[in-house]
Design a protein around this motif. Structure first.
Motif, PDB file in Angstrom:
ATOM      1  N   ASN A 177     -21.832 -44.450  -4.832  1.00 17.12           N
ATOM      2  CA  ASN A 177     -21.864 -43.675  -3.596  1.00 17.12           C
ATOM      3  C   ASN A 177     -21.684 -42.182  -3.869  1.00 17.12           C
ATOM      4  O   ASN A 177     -22.400 -41.356  -3.312  1.00 17.12           O
ATOM      5  CB  ASN A 177     -20.783 -44.159  -2.628  1.00 17.12           C
ATOM      6  CG  ASN A 177     -21.106 -45.523  -2.055  1.00 17.12           C
ATOM      7  OD1 ASN A 177     -22.254 -45.836  -1.762  1.00 17.12           O
ATOM      8  ND2 ASN A 177     -20.089 -46.361  -1.926  1.00 17.12           N
ATOM      9  N   GLU A 178     -20.746 -41.855  -4.781  1.00 20.50           N
ATOM     10  CA  GLU A 178     -20.442 -40.438  -4.958  1.00 20.50           C
ATOM     11  C   GLU A 178     -19.652 -40.207  -6.244  1.00 20.50           C
ATOM     12  O   GLU A 178     -18.856 -41.039  -6.654  1.00 20.50           O
ATOM     13  CB  GLU A 178     -19.626 -39.944  -3.753  1.00 20.50           C
ATOM     14  CG  GLU A 178     -19.610 -38.454  -3.566  1.00 20.50           C
ATOM     15  CD  GLU A 178     -19.179 -38.071  -2.157  1.00 20.50           C
ATOM     16  OE1 GLU A 178     -19.717 -37.099  -1.626  1.00 20.50           O
ATOM     17  OE2 GLU A 178     -18.290 -38.752  -1.607  1.00 20.50           O
ATOM     18  N   GLY A 230     -25.899 -41.241  -4.947  1.00 23.06           N
ATOM     19  CA  GLY A 230     -26.230 -42.538  -4.370  1.00 23.06           C
ATOM     20  C   GLY A 230     -27.307 -43.190  -5.205  1.00 23.06           C
ATOM     21  O   GLY A 230     -28.480 -42.819  -5.132  1.00 23.06           O
TER      22      GLY A 230
END
Length: 243
Positions: free
Chosen positions: A123-124, A42
Motif C-alpha cells: 500500500n505504501e 501500490g
C-alpha cells in the motif's frame, strides 16, 4: 535356476531402495522468483511454488525494525498474533500495518490463499529509501527465501488546509525589537532631521507545526498557498489573504 534367483534378488534390492527413497524424498517447492522489487505507491506480486510441500511462512526485516507492528490472521480472518515476529502456519495473512501508528511509515501484506501461491501487496512506503525484508517458507527439511524491496512512495501534496479559528489563541500586541536609532540634536549650530518609519518592517509570523516530527517529511517540495487570518477589530477573521 541361477538366473531366476538373480532376478528375484535384484527385485528385492530395487524394492528396498525404493522403500528407503520414499521415506526421505521431499518434493521441491522452489518459488517462481527469489528476488522482487515492488513500487511503494501500490503494487503487488503473486509468487507461485512448484509444490505445496511447506507449512510455515515468516518475515524478517533487513534491518532491526523490531518496533514494526505485524498482525497475523488465519484463513478465516481471525487474529492469530500481534506485535511480534510474524509466523504464519498454513493459509492466512501477515499484515505490516505500521502506517496507522505514530512514526510508522510502511504498509504491506503477505497472503497465502492457495497452497502453492503467496501474494505480496504493497500500500505504501513513506520512507525516503528502499524498505527491504525477506520472506521465508519452510518445512521440517528445507527453507526457501524471497528477498523483497519496496521503493519509496510519492510524497504527499496538499489539496487544501482547513482549520477553525476558535481552536487557536493569538495576541495582537506582541512587540519584537528589530533595530533602533539614537538622535542627538542638542547643539545650537545645526539642526539634525531624521525620518522614522515605525511600521516599515512590521510583519506577521505564521507558523505551521505538527506533534509528529515526521509529518512534514511526507510532503513534496511544493509550497501550497494557505489562507491565513487577519485581525479586524481585535478578532481573527478570514479575509482571503494567502501566505
Amino acid at each position: 535356476m541361477k538366473t531366476l534367483l538373480h532376478i528375484v534378488v535384484y527385485i528385492f534390492i530395487l524394492m528396498g531402495l525404493s522403500g528407503c527413497n520414499s521415506d526421505v524424498f521431499v518434493e521441491d517447492f522452489q518459488p517462481s522468483v527469489s528476488d522482487v522489487t515492488l513500487e511503494g505507491n501500490g503494487d503487488s506480486v503473486t509468487i507461485r511454488f512448484k509444490s505445496s510441500n511447506w507449512d510455515l511462512l515468516r518475515v524478517y526485516d533487513y534491518y532491526d525494525n523490531s518496533s514494526l507492528y505485524y498482525s497475523v490472521y488465519d484463513k478465516d480472518g481471525n487474529i492469530v498474533s500481534q506485535n511480534q515476529s510474524p509466523v504464519l502456519e498454513g493459509l492466512g495473512k501477515i499484515v505490516c500495518d505500521d502506517i496507522i501508528y505514530k512514526d510508522k511509515m510502511v504498509d504491506f501484506a503477505i497472503e497465502r490463499t492457495h497452497p502453492r501461491e503467496v501474494k505480496i501487496t504493497v500500500n505504501e512506503n513513506m520512507y525516503s529509501s528502499l524498505f527491504q525484508f525477506c520472506v521465508t517458507v519452510s518445512n521440517e527439511y528445507e527453507t526457501k527465501k524471497i528477498y523483497v524491496s519496496i521503493t519509496p512512495s510519492d510524497r504527499y501534496i496538499f489539496d487544501r488546509i482547513t482549520y477553525s479559528l476558535d481552536a487557536y489563541s493569538y495576541t495582537d500586541k506582541q512587540i519584537e525589537e528589530r533595530k533602533s536609532i539614537v538622535v542627538n540634536n542638542r547643539g545650537d549650530e545645526s539642526i539634525v532631521t531624521n525620518y522614522i518609519f515605525p511600521f516599515k518592517d512590521e510583519h506577521r509570523q505564521i507558523q505551521f507545526t505538527s506533534n509528529n516530527p515526521e509529518a512534514f517529511n511526507l510532503l513534496a517540495d511544493s509550497k501550497p498557498e494557505v489562507e491565513i487570518p487577519g485581525i479586524v477589530d481585535g478578532h481573527l477573521v478570514m479575509n482571503g489573504e494567502l501566505a
